[in-house]
Design a protein around this motif. Sequence first.
Motif, short mmCIF file in Angstrom:
data_model
loop_
_atom_site.label_atom_id
_atom_site.label_comp_id
_atom_site.label_asym_id
_atom_site.label_seq_id
_atom_site.Cartn_x
_atom_site.Cartn_y
_atom_site.Cartn_z
N SER A 239 0.85 -1.19 0.00
CA SER A 239 0.00 0.00 0.00
C SER A 239 0.89 1.24 0.00
N ARG A 241 0.16 3.57 1.83
CA ARG A 241 0.08 4.00 3.22
C ARG A 241 0.57 2.86 4.11
N SER A 242 1.86 2.84 4.36
CA SER A 242 2.48 1.80 5.17
C SER A 242 1.83 1.76 6.55
N GLY A 243 1.53 0.57 7.00
CA GLY A 243 0.97 0.39 8.33
C GLY A 243 -0.54 0.37 8.38
N GLU A 244 -1.21 0.72 7.29
CA GLU A 244 -2.67 0.68 7.31
C GLU A 244 -3.16 -0.76 7.35
N LYS A 245 -4.33 -0.95 7.92
CA LYS A 245 -4.92 -2.27 7.99
C LYS A 245 -5.58 -2.60 6.65
N VAL A 246 -5.28 -3.78 6.12
CA VAL A 246 -5.91 -4.25 4.89
C VAL A 246 -7.06 -5.19 5.27
N GLU A 251 -1.13 -5.53 8.50
CA GLU A 251 -0.64 -4.19 8.23
C GLU A 251 0.08 -4.17 6.89
N ALA A 252 -0.21 -3.16 6.10
CA ALA A 252 0.38 -3.04 4.77
C ALA A 252 1.83 -2.56 4.87
N SER A 254 5.12 -0.68 2.56
CA SER A 254 5.54 0.05 1.37
C SER A 254 6.37 -0.87 0.48
N ASN A 279 -4.65 -7.79 0.66
CA ASN A 279 -5.50 -6.88 -0.10
C ASN A 279 -5.47 -7.24 -1.59
#
Length: 299
Positions: A239, A241-246, A251-252, A254, A279
């Motif tokens: 993603s 947006r590193s660290g976002e929940k998929v 956690e996603a 980079s 994702n």
Amino acid sequence: MRIGQQVSRFTWPGSPASIGPTFASIARWSEAAGSESLWVMDHFWQIAQIGPPEEEMLEAYTTLGFAAGVTSRLELGAMVTAATVRNPALLVKTVTTLDVLSGGRAWLGIGAAWFEEENRGYGLDFPTTAERFVRLEDTLRLAKQMWAGDDSPFEGEGFTAPRPLNVPQPVRTPPILIGGVGERKTLRFVAKYADATNIFDGGPEFVAQKLGVLREHCDAEGRDYDSIRKTVLTRISLSERSGEKVPSGEEAMSVDQALDKVGALAAVGVDTAIIGMGNDTDEAAYELLGQLVEHAASI
């Protein structure tokens, strides 16, 4: 470092009608991103590591045949086939059929099987550990024979086939990948029979230790260790947006973080990372996957 993709979950909104179109999109996006291969699990129930058994699950070889029809380059395999579920000769015929219809893109990914509850639920036998490894070795030997065009009677330790005729032959002899980390039998079978090994990602030190055992088995078998592909099954959700929940709850990462992860595996001798993406239904993630594939190629 080469990159492949595994799809291990088919629980998507609008199922079951949405499953075919969604999986077709994943296969096409993965191919367009430059993935080398696409893999599915050989399970009839979902496994506990991913979700409850009642989650949607597809039969592996029907699914791979469908993927062959919507792609033109991706190599295709089960990660990994349970040696106990199918008659060995029928399994070799099935993989041959996938290879012929895909134009030479099939792999035989195989292991000794482990999911007893699933087998019992389907009324299938689940032999002892020793018997499962007998079936695995019989299947490996039979695959070599059938793909050599030899239909003479096969006498294995636990399985016989009076005439294992295999016509047509595959377009390309399917490479054999053995999944698992057992040091006494699984990795010895890799050295003796396989073109590739698959190890789950327990971290670089874990992988390095298993590859060290494989090297010892290669020395004992007189096999060139470097002739075996070293693959690792891992999880990477990409993603911006590193660290976002998929959607899977993971956690996603980079692209740079993912490169660090596969680079650490490459440093201990891994040449192929097969990634599961939490994702994988997000088309935007495949632009990032393309970047990962491009940059990983130089590692």
